[in-house]
Design an enzyme around this catalytic site. Structure first.
Site, PDB file in Angstrom:
ATOM      1  N   HIS A 123       0.872  -1.178   0.000  1.00  0.00           N
ATOM      2  CA  HIS A 123       0.000   0.000   0.000  1.00  0.00           C
ATOM      3  C   HIS A 123       0.913   1.233   0.000  1.00  0.00           C
ATOM      4  O   HIS A 123       2.022   1.188   0.541  1.00  0.00           O
ATOM      5  CB  HIS A 123      -0.836  -0.056   1.277  1.00  0.00           C
ATOM      6  N   ASP A 200       3.425  -4.297   8.012  1.00  0.00           N
ATOM      7  CA  ASP A 200       2.156  -3.619   7.772  1.00  0.00           C
ATOM      8  C   ASP A 200       1.053  -4.615   8.096  1.00  0.00           C
ATOM      9  O   ASP A 200       0.797  -5.543   7.326  1.00  0.00           O
ATOM     10  CB  ASP A 200       2.081  -3.168   6.310  1.00  0.00           C
ATOM     11  N   GLN A 203      -4.127  -5.039   7.263  1.00  0.00           N
ATOM     12  CA  GLN A 203      -5.109  -6.028   6.787  1.00  0.00           C
ATOM     13  C   GLN A 203      -4.959  -7.357   7.511  1.00  0.00           C
ATOM     14  O   GLN A 203      -5.602  -8.345   7.119  1.00  0.00           O
ATOM     15  CB  GLN A 203      -4.947  -6.242   5.260  1.00  0.00           C
ATOM     16  N   LYS A 226     -10.202  -0.389  10.483  1.00  0.00           N
ATOM     17  CA  LYS A 226     -10.364  -1.603   9.672  1.00  0.00           C
ATOM     18  C   LYS A 226     -10.684  -2.816  10.534  1.00  0.00           C
ATOM     19  O   LYS A 226     -10.848  -3.919  10.036  1.00  0.00           O
ATOM     20  CB  LYS A 226      -9.090  -1.878   8.864  1.00  0.00           C
ATOM     21  N   CYS A 365      -4.907   2.379  -3.488  1.00  0.00           N
ATOM     22  CA  CYS A 365      -3.626   2.887  -2.946  1.00  0.00           C
ATOM     23  C   CYS A 365      -2.494   1.889  -3.165  1.00  0.00           C
ATOM     24  O   CYS A 365      -1.596   1.770  -2.313  1.00  0.00           O
ATOM     25  CB  CYS A 365      -3.734   3.261  -1.469  1.00  0.00           C
TER      26      CYS A 365
HETATM   27  N1  7TS Z   1      -1.621  -0.789   4.661  1.00  0.00           N
HETATM   28  C1  7TS Z   1      -2.531  -1.558   4.077  1.00  0.00           C
HETATM   29  C2  7TS Z   1      -2.184  -2.964   3.694  1.00  0.00           C
HETATM   30  C3  7TS Z   1      -3.797  -1.039   3.834  1.00  0.00           C
HETATM   31  O1  7TS Z   1      -4.710  -1.817   3.241  1.00  0.00           O
HETATM   32  C4  7TS Z   1      -4.102   0.279   4.209  1.00  0.00           C
HETATM   33  C5  7TS Z   1      -5.433   0.916   3.917  1.00  0.00           C
HETATM   34  C6  7TS Z   1      -3.106   1.025   4.842  1.00  0.00           C
HETATM   35  C7  7TS Z   1      -1.881   0.462   5.056  1.00  0.00           C
HETATM   36  C8  7TS Z   1      -3.337   2.421   5.303  1.00  0.00           C
HETATM   37  O2  7TS Z   1      -4.289   2.465   6.288  1.00  0.00           O
HETATM   38  P1  7TS Z   1      -4.769   3.886   6.854  1.00  0.00           P
HETATM   39  O3  7TS Z   1      -5.797   3.547   7.851  1.00  0.00           O
HETATM   40  O4  7TS Z   1      -3.558   4.514   7.445  1.00  0.00           O
HETATM   41  O5  7TS Z   1      -5.283   4.654   5.691  1.00  0.00           O
HETATM   42  N2  7TS Z   1      -6.083   0.350   2.825  1.00  0.00           N
HETATM   43  C9  7TS Z   1      -7.173   0.804   2.209  1.00  0.00           C
HETATM   44  C10 7TS Z   1      -7.787   0.091   1.195  1.00  0.00           C
HETATM   45  O6  7TS Z   1      -7.409  -0.992   0.780  1.00  0.00           O
HETATM   46  N3  7TS Z   1      -8.850   0.772   0.755  1.00  0.00           N
HETATM   47  O7  7TS Z   1      -8.933   1.905   1.442  1.00  0.00           O
HETATM   48  C11 7TS Z   1      -7.900   1.933   2.353  1.00  0.00           C
END
Ligand code: 7TS
Length: 408
Positions: A123, A200, A203, A226, A365
């Protein structure tokens, strides 16, 4: 097996009353998940009955707020099996976790010519902060490639991961392919060359049991929103001795021990990294989230999502011209990013929305991942503990209708 009907009753947004016309089929939990009543109530109770700033007041309200906020941190520490709550830094989201490490650890430890290893399936949150660091320092960012199944190709790992590599930062689970990466194997490989590791887990933490001591990773980041929790709160886990040695990321209130007009000294962990008034309601909400997920059971959630993923890939294979990207269900978390012949993913998502089906279309992303596939975008359905096989059937029916509308 999870009692999904019972679980769905915990999520107000999933009740028929909230979407009386077409029942909502929410298949975008990888972007942000829905929130159970227990989380909403924990936040609401704080805001209504003991709202005050934390770490400041001598009065009871502020002490109650501080206790609840710090209790949430202890719950999160237990949830990921951190040795100590001081290793749990509350940040805004996973993205801030990466930025914190790339600045604080990176500024002190990366020099010209050093290498930072990532993978091609990251991401942007786990790419851009490292690119910025590399630009500042004259360091080099390298990437472990993935193969045609969306699985990391480790055949050249020995050339990519060398004594020049200072940190290997990679995702435990791809947000596009759903690939579950061999985290422990990759951490062991990094350790063998003396590289630091950052995981990371954005997910992963929502969907499977995660144990940072078992991983033996140096840093790990994830987001509350999430995992059935609030937005505006996320977690950076770091090993205590590393965090102790790192300079602060941001300066301000709460992160100091003493300030004079000439210089300042820093608070203890974890507060050294938490400048300013934090997301208090959200932190307390995250504590309730952890209680909720623990009560349901992370192993049970993971097993149920495996079942759903097998079900979904089987069902989607019946849609002519549809390709799901990524590995087979056995290697995959509950994510299905797909293309349908040459249809634009946004058109698919828009038509599905008319049937009440919420999916995400775009690059999620992960532009480098899509570029390698020769795609600008995919449509992505993602599942969570409240998703039912009947909802996946609705998605498949919706996709058949999309085919009819476009006369495929
Ligand atoms: N890493 C992964 C694997 C992600 O899927 C996401 C967000 C992030 C980092 C960043 O998370 P945040 O909460 O800091 O924004 N992924 C997604 C997605 O797949 N669709 O919208 C956000």
């Amino acid at each position: 097996m999870l009692d999904v009907a019972k679980i769905r009753a915990d999520f107000p947004i999933l009740t028929v009353e909230s979407y009386p016309d077409v029942p909502l089929v929410f298949l975008d939990s990888a972007a942000s998940s829905q929130k159970p009543t227990a989380v909403l109530e924990a936040m609401d109770t704080y805001l209504r009955t003991y709202n005050a700033n934390v770490h400041r007041g001598i009065y009871r309200l502020s002490e109650d707020a501080t206790n609840a906020y710090e209790a949430a941190r202890a719950k999160v520490a237990r949830f990921i099996n951190a040795q100590d709550a001081a290793e749990v830094i509350f940040v805004r989201n996973a993205t801030e976790g990466f930025n914190l490490v790339a600045y604080s650890w990176g500024e002190a430890n990366i020099s010209a010519g050093d290498e930072i290893l990532l993978t091609e399936m990251e991401h942007h949150a786990n790419i851009v902060p490292w690119q910025l660091l590399a630009q500042r320092k004259g360091a080099v960012v390298r990437y472990v490639p993935f193969d045609e199944n969306g699985v990391l190709d480790l055949s050249n790992l020995a050339e990519l991961l060398t004594e020049r590599t200072k940190i290997f930062s990679f995702t435990a689970v791809s947000n596009v392919f759903g690939t579950i990466n061999p985290v422990k194997q990759l951490i062991a490989a990094a350790k063998a060359v003396g590289a630091m590791t950052m995981i990371d887990a954005a997910q992963a933490v929502p969907h499977m049991p995660i144990d940072v001591q078992d991983f033996d990773c140096d840093f790990l980041a994830f987001s509350g929103h999430k995992m059935c929790g609030p937005t505006g709160i996320g977690v950076l886990y770091g090993k205590r001795e590393l965090l102790e040695a790192m300079p602060p990321f941001m300066g301000g209130g709460d992160m100091i021990r003493r300030v004079t007009l000439e210089k300042s000294t820093w608070n203890d962990l974890p507060w050294k990294f938490e400048a300013g008034t934090p997301s208090i309601a959200e932190g307390i909400g995250l504590g309730a989230t952890v209680d909720y997920l623990t009560h349901v059971g992370m192993a049970e959630i993971h097993a149920y999502e495996q079942y759903l993923t097998h079900y979904a890939l089987e069902a989607l294979s019946e849609v002519p011209g549809l390709k799901v990207w990524g590995p087979p269900a056995s290697q995959k978390a509950g994510v299905a990013a797909f293309t349908l012949e040459k249809l634009h993913p946004h058109d698919i998502a828009e038509l599905l929305d008319k049937d009440g089906i919420a999916v995400r279309a775009g690059h999620h992303c992960a532009m480098p991942l899509h570029k390698k596939l020769g795609l600008a975008a995919t449509t992505r359905a993602s599942f969570y503990l409240y998703t039912t096989p009947a909802e996946i059937d609705r998605l498949v029916e919706g996709l058949h209708r999309v085919r009819q509308i476009f006369r495929l």
